[in-house]
Design a protein around this motif. Structure first.
Motif, PDB file in Angstrom:
ATOM      1  N   ALA A 173     -99.081  73.545 106.185  1.00 50.02           N
ATOM      2  CA  ALA A 173     -98.764  74.775 106.914  1.00 50.02           C
ATOM      3  C   ALA A 173     -99.279  74.712 108.337  1.00 50.02           C
ATOM      4  O   ALA A 173    -100.293  74.071 108.611  1.00 50.02           O
ATOM      5  CB  ALA A 173     -99.386  75.981 106.201  1.00 50.02           C
ATOM      6  N   ILE A 197     -94.866  69.640 126.455  1.00 49.31           N
ATOM      7  CA  ILE A 197     -94.139  68.403 126.745  1.00 49.31           C
ATOM      8  C   ILE A 197     -94.027  67.576 125.466  1.00 49.31           C
ATOM      9  O   ILE A 197     -95.049  67.225 124.861  1.00 49.31           O
ATOM     10  CB  ILE A 197     -94.877  67.620 127.860  1.00 49.31           C
ATOM     11  N   GLY A 254     -96.443  68.934 117.869  1.00 53.97           N
ATOM     12  CA  GLY A 254     -96.713  68.861 116.426  1.00 53.97           C
ATOM     13  C   GLY A 254     -97.607  70.033 116.022  1.00 53.97           C
ATOM     14  O   GLY A 254     -97.606  71.087 116.662  1.00 53.97           O
TER      15      GLY A 254
END
Ligand SMILES: Cc1cc2nc3c(=O)[nH]c(=O)nc-3n(C[C@H](O)[C@H](O)[C@H](O)COP(=O)(O)OP(=O)(O)OC[C@H]3O[C@@H](n4cnc5c(N)ncnc54)[C@H](O)[C@@H]3O)c2cc1C
Ligand SMILES: NC(=O)c1ccc[n+]([C@@H]2O[C@H](COP(=O)([O-])OP(=O)(O)OC[C@H]3O[C@@H](n4cnc5c(N)ncnc54)[C@H](O)[C@@H]3O)[C@@H](O)[C@H]2O)c1
Length: 475
Positions: free
Chosen positions: A360, A206, A186
Motif C-alpha cells: 500500500a 520527475i 514510486g
C-alpha cells in the motif's frame, strides 16, 4: 538445544526482518542472538514506514481541515488551520523512539541476546562481530542474514543531505521548501508528494520512465494521477531523468530525455528529494568465506524457503531475508520471510507466497494492491494458456464513501476467465490499505470470484466496493 554451538540461531541485522525472525525463533525454542551495527529496528522503524506514516497522518489532517469545500458539504466550517512544522517532525521522531524502544524491549523480554557491532560470516556456522576496536566470534547452528537496503542515488546526483536528500533525511522534515523537486514517482515519491503538497510546497515530480507510477496497475495509476497529482500543486515531467543534480541554493537540476539522453532543460529549485529506489546493503558480510556470490544486482540469492544459494545449490545453515533478497521490498515481506526461514530451520518446510502479500501507498486517499497487475497477468496467461478477465467497481457507488463524501476511487479485480481464480486486486480510495486484506486472503487461498461473490459484507461499509466487484465478475 544448541548442540555445542553458542546459539541455535544468529541473525545479522535487527530490522523488521531480523526482529520477526527472532521472535518466531524464540517461540520455537531456539537460543537466538541478533546483531545490529546501527539503529535497532532498521529502516522501517527509523527511516521508513514509521516516521513517513507519522508525517502522512499529520499532513493528511492539515489537507482535510483546509479543504473548506469538502467540510462545507458536510455542514462544517473551520476558520483557520495552522500547523507547526517542527511539531509535526517531533511527532514523527517521538513515534520512532517509542517503536524502537518497544521493539528492543520485546527482544530483551523474550531472551534474545542483542549484540551491538558489525556482523560478518567467518566460515561455516561462525560469525564475527566487530565493534570499535573489539572483535568476538560466536558459533551458531544456523545464520540468517537480514542486512536490508539503502537508498539508491543514480550517478550524476550529488546528495548533500540538506538541499538534496533522500528519504533518510526527508522523514526528519527539517524544512518545508517553497519549491521541491521529487525524483521518482514510486512509493516514496508518491507518499512524500502527499506530505509536501498538503503542507503547501510546490512540487516538480520527475519520472524517467514514460508513465508515472510505472510499478502500479495502469488503470489505478491513471486514476491516482487524476486525483493525487493533477489537481494539486504538482508539475510532472515524464520520460525525463535527472542527469545531474548540484546541491546548493538554488539546487540545479539538469534534465535529459530518458530514451535519447538529449539534454532538455535545467531547472532551479529550493530542494530535491531523490526517490529513485533502494539497493541491497550486502557489502562486507563475509559471504566469500562460504563461496556465496551475490546476484548481478547485488542481492543475496535465495530459494523460496529463504535458503541462500551458491551456484544454484543450497548453502547449508545460511538463510537470507528482507530487502537484501530483493523479492518485495516491504516490511511485512521481510518479517514473513523471517518466519518462513525459521520454520525451515526447525524442519517444518514452508515457502513464501509472494502473490498474496499486499502492498500500500499511504497517500490521501490510499492505494493498495495484492497479486498481479493486469499486464503481468496477461504475460502469465500467455505463458500458461488461459484468458484473463477484469472487473471494476467504484467508490462513487458505495453508500459509506458517499456518506463521507470521499467518493474518489476504484477497485479492480484481475482473474482467470476459465476458473475464476483471483490473480490480482488493486484498490485506490479511502482506507484502501485496510480493504486489501480480504483480497489478500482470497489470493492466499486461490479462491475464485464465483465463491467470493457469495460472501456477505456488512452494510454500509467500504468493503462493499470489493463485494460489488466480485458480483460484477459473475453476472
Ligand atoms: C521512506 C520509506 C517508507 C517505507 N514505508 C513502508 C511502509 O509503509 N510499509 C512497508 O511495508 N514498507 C515500507 N518501507 C520499506 C521497509 O522499510 C523495508 O522493506 C524494511 O525496512 C526491510 O526490512 P529489513 O529487515 O530487510 O531491512 P532493514 O530495515 O534495512 O534492516 C537491516 C538492519 O541490518 C543492519 N545491518 C546491516 N548489515 C549489518 C551487519 N553486517 N551487521 C550488523 N547489522 C547490520 C542495518 O543497520 C539495519 O538496521 C519503507 C521504506 C522507506 C525508505
Ligand atoms: N508504503 C510502502 O510500502 C512504501 C513506502 C515507501 C517505500 N517503500 C519501499 O521502498 C522502496 C523504494 O521506494 P522508491 O519510491 O524509492 O522506489 P520505487 O522503485 O518505488 O520508485 C522509483 C522510481 O524512480 C524512477 N527513477 C529511477 N531513477 C530515476 C532518475 N534518474 N530520474 C527520474 N526517475 C528515476 C523509477 O523509474 C521509479 O519509478 C520501494 O521499493 C518500496 O518497496 C514502501
Amino acid at each position: 538445544m544448541s548442540d555445542g554451538f553458542d546459539y541455535d540461531l544468529v541473525i545479522i541485522g535487527a530490522g523488521v526482518g531480523g526482529h520477526g525472525a527472532a521472535l518466531h525463533a524464540v517461540s520455537c525454542g531456539l537460543k537466538t542472538a541478533i546483531i545490529e551495527a546501527g539503529d535497532m529496528g532498521g529502516t522501517c522503524v527509523n527511516r521508513g514506514c514509521i516516521p513517513s506514516k507519522a508525517l502522512l497522518a499529520a499532513s493528511g489532517r492539515v489537507r482535510e481541515l483546509r479543504n473548506a469545500h469538502h467540510l462545507k458539504s458536510l455542514g462544517i466550517q473551520v476558520d483557520h488551520v495552522a500547523f507547526d512544522r517542527q511539531a509535526i517532525a517531533d511527532h514523527a521522531s517521538s513515534l520512532v523512539s517509542k517503536i524502537q524502544g518497544d521493539l528492543t524491549n520485546s527482544l530483551k523480554r523474550l531472551g534474545v541476546d542483542i549484540i551491538r557491532g558489525w556482523g560478518k560470516i567467518a566460515g561455516t556456522q561462525k560469525v564475527t562481530i566487530t565493534s570499535d576496536s573489539t572483535q568476538k566470534t560466536v558459533t551458531a547452528k544456523d545464520i540468517i542474514l537480514s542486512p536490508g537496503s539503502v537508498p539508491f542515488v543514480p550517478p550524476g546526483i550529488e546528495v548533500d543531505a540538506k538541499t538534496v536528500f533522500t528519504s533518510d533525511q526527508g522523514v526528519k522534515l527539517e524544512s518545508l521548501p517553497e519549491w521541491i523537486a521529487i525524483i521518482g514517482s514510486g512509493y516514496i515519491g508518491l507518499e512524500f508528494s502527499d506530505v509536501y503538497s498538503a503542507l503547501g510546497c510546490e512540487i516538480t515530480m520527475i519520472e524517467a520512465l514514460d508513465q508515472l507510477m510505472p510499478g502500479f496497475d495502469r488503470d489505478i495509476a491513471k486514476l491516482v494521477e487524476r486525483v493525487l497529482i493533477t489537481p494539486r500543486d504538482i508539475e510532472t515531467k515524464v520520460g525525463i531523468y535527472a542527469k545531474r543534480i548540484i546541491p546548493g541554493s538554488p539546487v540545479v537540476i539538469e534534465l535529459a530525455d530518458f530514451k535519447t539522453k538529449e539534454d532538455i532543460d535545467v531547472i532551479e529549485v529550493d530542494a530535491c528529494l531523490v526517490a529513485t529506489g533502494r539497493i541491497p546493503a550486502t557489502n562486507n558480510l563475509g559471504l566469500d568465506t562460504l563461496g556465496i556470490e551475490l546476484d548481478r544486482r547485488n542481492y543475496i540469492p535465495v530459494d523460496d524457503h529463504m535458503a541462500v544459494l551458491s551456484g544454484g545449490e543450497v548453502v547449508p545453515h545460511v538463510w537470507a531475508i528482507g530487502d537484501a533478497t530483493g523479492k518485495m521490498m516491504l516490511a511485512h515481506t521481510a518479517s514473513a520471510q523471517g518466519v518462513v526461514a525459521v520454520e525451515n530451520i526447525i524442519g517444518r518446510p514452508r515457502t513464501v507466497d509472494y502473490r498474496s502479500i499486499p502492498a500500500a501507498a499511504f497517500t490521501h486517499p490510499e492505494v493498495s494492491y495484492v497479486g498481479l497487475t493486469e499486464v503481468a497477468a496477461q504475460e502469465l496467461a500467455q505463458a500458461e494458456g488461459f484468458e484473463v478477465a477484469t472487473t471494476k467497481s467504484y467508490f462513487k457507488g458505495n453508500s459509506k464513501a458517499l456518506a463521507e463524501k470521499e467518493a474518489d476511487g476504484m477497485a479492480k479485480v484481475v482473474y482467470r476467465q476459465d476458473t475464476g481464480e483471483v490473480l490480482g486486486v488493486h484498490i485506490f480510495g479511502m482506507h484502501a490499505s485496510d480493504l486489501i486484506h480480504e483480497a489478500s486472503a482470497a489470493i492466499a487461498n486461490r479462491q475464485a470470484v464465483q465463491d467470493l461473490a457469495h460472501l456477505v459484507h456488512a452494510h454500509p461499509t467500504l468493503s462493499e466496493v470489493l463485494d460489488e466487484a466480485y458480483k460484477r465478475a459473475v453476472v
